[in-house]
Design an enzyme around this catalytic site. Structure first.
Site, PDB file in Angstrom:
ATOM      1  N   HIS A   1      -7.094   2.212   7.615  1.00  0.00           N
ATOM      2  CA  HIS A   1      -7.633   2.949   6.627  1.00  0.00           C
ATOM      3  C   HIS A   1      -8.933   2.732   6.120  1.00  0.00           C
ATOM      4  O   HIS A   1      -8.994   1.609   5.893  1.00  0.00           O
ATOM      5  CB  HIS A   1      -6.680   2.908   5.611  1.00  0.00           C
ATOM      6  CG  HIS A   1      -5.199   3.658   5.879  1.00  0.00           C
ATOM      7  ND1 HIS A   1      -4.218   3.285   5.167  1.00  0.00           N
ATOM      8  CD2 HIS A   1      -4.733   4.566   6.799  1.00  0.00           C
ATOM      9  CE1 HIS A   1      -3.132   3.956   5.526  1.00  0.00           C
ATOM     10  NE2 HIS A   1      -3.598   4.776   6.564  1.00  0.00           N
TER      11      HIS A   1
ATOM     12  N   ARG B   1      -1.525   6.031  15.575  1.00  0.00           N
ATOM     13  CA  ARG B   1      -1.102   7.508  15.264  1.00  0.00           C
ATOM     14  C   ARG B   1      -0.646   8.252  16.903  1.00  0.00           C
ATOM     15  O   ARG B   1      -1.354   7.517  18.003  1.00  0.00           O
ATOM     16  CB  ARG B   1      -2.402   7.875  14.785  1.00  0.00           C
ATOM     17  CG  ARG B   1      -2.937   7.885  13.521  1.00  0.00           C
ATOM     18  CD  ARG B   1      -4.127   8.209  13.138  1.00  0.00           C
ATOM     19  NE  ARG B   1      -4.506   7.972  11.834  1.00  0.00           N
ATOM     20  CZ  ARG B   1      -5.236   6.854  11.205  1.00  0.00           C
ATOM     21  NH1 ARG B   1      -5.813   6.327  12.228  1.00  0.00           N
ATOM     22  NH2 ARG B   1      -5.477   6.763  10.139  1.00  0.00           N
TER      23      ARG B   1
ATOM     24  N   TYR C   1       2.243   3.065   0.492  1.00  0.00           N
ATOM     25  CA  TYR C   1       3.449   2.291   0.941  1.00  0.00           C
ATOM     26  C   TYR C   1       4.019   1.242  -0.048  1.00  0.00           C
ATOM     27  O   TYR C   1       5.017   0.652  -0.007  1.00  0.00           O
ATOM     28  CB  TYR C   1       2.887   1.316   2.160  1.00  0.00           C
ATOM     29  CG  TYR C   1       2.755   2.683   3.200  1.00  0.00           C
ATOM     30  CD1 TYR C   1       3.691   3.055   4.272  1.00  0.00           C
ATOM     31  CD2 TYR C   1       1.397   2.807   3.656  1.00  0.00           C
ATOM     32  CE1 TYR C   1       3.553   3.998   5.080  1.00  0.00           C
ATOM     33  CE2 TYR C   1       0.925   3.669   4.550  1.00  0.00           C
ATOM     34  CZ  TYR C   1       2.043   4.190   5.330  1.00  0.00           C
ATOM     35  OH  TYR C   1       1.801   5.189   6.352  1.00  0.00           O
TER      36      TYR C   1
ATOM     37  N   HIS D   1       4.792  10.371  13.659  1.00  0.00           N
ATOM     38  CA  HIS D   1       4.115   9.794  12.483  1.00  0.00           C
ATOM     39  C   HIS D   1       5.004   8.866  11.570  1.00  0.00           C
ATOM     40  O   HIS D   1       4.773   7.790  10.948  1.00  0.00           O
ATOM     41  CB  HIS D   1       3.159  10.550  11.593  1.00  0.00           C
ATOM     42  CG  HIS D   1       2.056  10.081  10.685  1.00  0.00           C
ATOM     43  ND1 HIS D   1       1.024   9.819  11.859  1.00  0.00           N
ATOM     44  CD2 HIS D   1       1.741   9.927   9.676  1.00  0.00           C
ATOM     45  CE1 HIS D   1       0.083   9.301  10.802  1.00  0.00           C
ATOM     46  NE2 HIS D   1       0.658   9.260   9.492  1.00  0.00           N
TER      47      HIS D   1
ATOM     48  N   LYS E   1      -9.163   9.995  13.630  1.00  0.00           N
ATOM     49  CA  LYS E   1      -9.727  10.174  12.135  1.00  0.00           C
ATOM     50  C   LYS E   1     -11.064   9.618  12.084  1.00  0.00           C
ATOM     51  O   LYS E   1     -10.919   8.286  11.957  1.00  0.00           O
ATOM     52  CB  LYS E   1      -8.875   9.842  11.052  1.00  0.00           C
ATOM     53  CG  LYS E   1      -7.707  10.899  11.230  1.00  0.00           C
ATOM     54  CD  LYS E   1      -6.640  10.675  10.012  1.00  0.00           C
ATOM     55  CE  LYS E   1      -6.088  11.696   9.455  1.00  0.00           C
ATOM     56  NZ  LYS E   1      -5.144  11.416   8.301  1.00  0.00           N
TER      57      LYS E   1
ATOM     58  N   ARG F   1       4.747   5.100  12.755  1.00  0.00           N
ATOM     59  CA  ARG F   1       3.623   4.479  12.110  1.00  0.00           C
ATOM     60  C   ARG F   1       3.934   4.175  10.681  1.00  0.00           C
ATOM     61  O   ARG F   1       3.773   3.129  10.196  1.00  0.00           O
ATOM     62  CB  ARG F   1       2.374   5.593  11.990  1.00  0.00           C
ATOM     63  CG  ARG F   1       0.941   5.132  11.334  1.00  0.00           C
ATOM     64  CD  ARG F   1      -0.003   5.899  11.662  1.00  0.00           C
ATOM     65  NE  ARG F   1      -1.157   5.630  10.662  1.00  0.00           N
ATOM     66  CZ  ARG F   1      -1.927   4.685  10.973  1.00  0.00           C
ATOM     67  NH1 ARG F   1      -2.066   3.977  12.065  1.00  0.00           N
ATOM     68  NH2 ARG F   1      -3.086   4.851  10.097  1.00  0.00           N
TER      69      ARG F   1
END
Length: 184
Positions: free
Chosen positions: A164, A44, A173, A138, A69, A141
């Site tokens: 994640h 990111r 995805y 992004h 995050k 990514r």
């Protein structure tokens, strides 16, 4: 119920254009390194901006990524070409970086870069290599994630590579790959 918009990805030709140009100075070398880490390791914006010199093992290519995050960390490995590029950048970094700055990637003023400058840089490089649509960090990514899922067909591996916490986040995805199958 509103449907989420699918993330935009680069084409293979756009990826090649964005990663295969020759830098002419240390700042361009830094830019190419950052772009390649976002595209080839799925970082990111805040992750690539937050990489510290000490986070990278130059012998193995292992990079400790501190997530912006959630505060978790993950490991990614750089391919040989990207690792060689980072080594080359490190030869120039010490001339630019403030001695008290431990960021791997620094701006011309010697300190870490800002997210808005990263976005401008990615957009500028995309235009310079002939990509006419809006390219942003992004998107790099998203391209990494989509390409990884296409290649491996392994959602769990893709989740882990992206860092994640929940597999549901990664499932977006699968819709891209499903759409491509439907079109074929």
């Amino acid at each position: 119920m509103t449907q989420k918009r699918l993330p935009s990805c680069l084409t293979q030709q756009e990826v090649i254009a964005l990663t295969s140009w020759d830098p002419t100075d240390p700042v361009e070398l830094r830019n190419l390194c950052m772009i390649r880490l976002m595209l080839n390791a799925g970082l990111r914006s805040q992750e690539v901006l937050g990489v510290k010199v000490a986070d990278l093992d130059l012998d193995t290519g292992r990079l400790l990524v501190a997530r912006a995050k959630g505060g978790r960390q993950r490991m990614v490995w750089l391919n040989d070409d990207d690792l060689a590029l980072v080594r080359e950048w490190l030869q120039h970094r010490h001339r630019i970086a403030n001695p008290n700055c431990d960021n791997l990637f620094v701006a011309r003023h010697g300190w870490g870069m800002q997210a808005r400058n990263l976005r401008k840089m990615v957009k500028s490089v995309a235009v310079q290599v002939g990509i006419v649509r809006d390219v942003h960090p992004h998107m790099l990514r998203h391209t990494f994630a989509t390409d990884l899922l296409r290649a491996t067909k392994n959602l769990r591996l893709t989740q882990k590579a992206l860092g994640h916490a929940h597999i549901a986040t990664t499932t977006i995805y699968t819709h891209i790959v499903d759409e491509e199958l439907e079109e074929a």
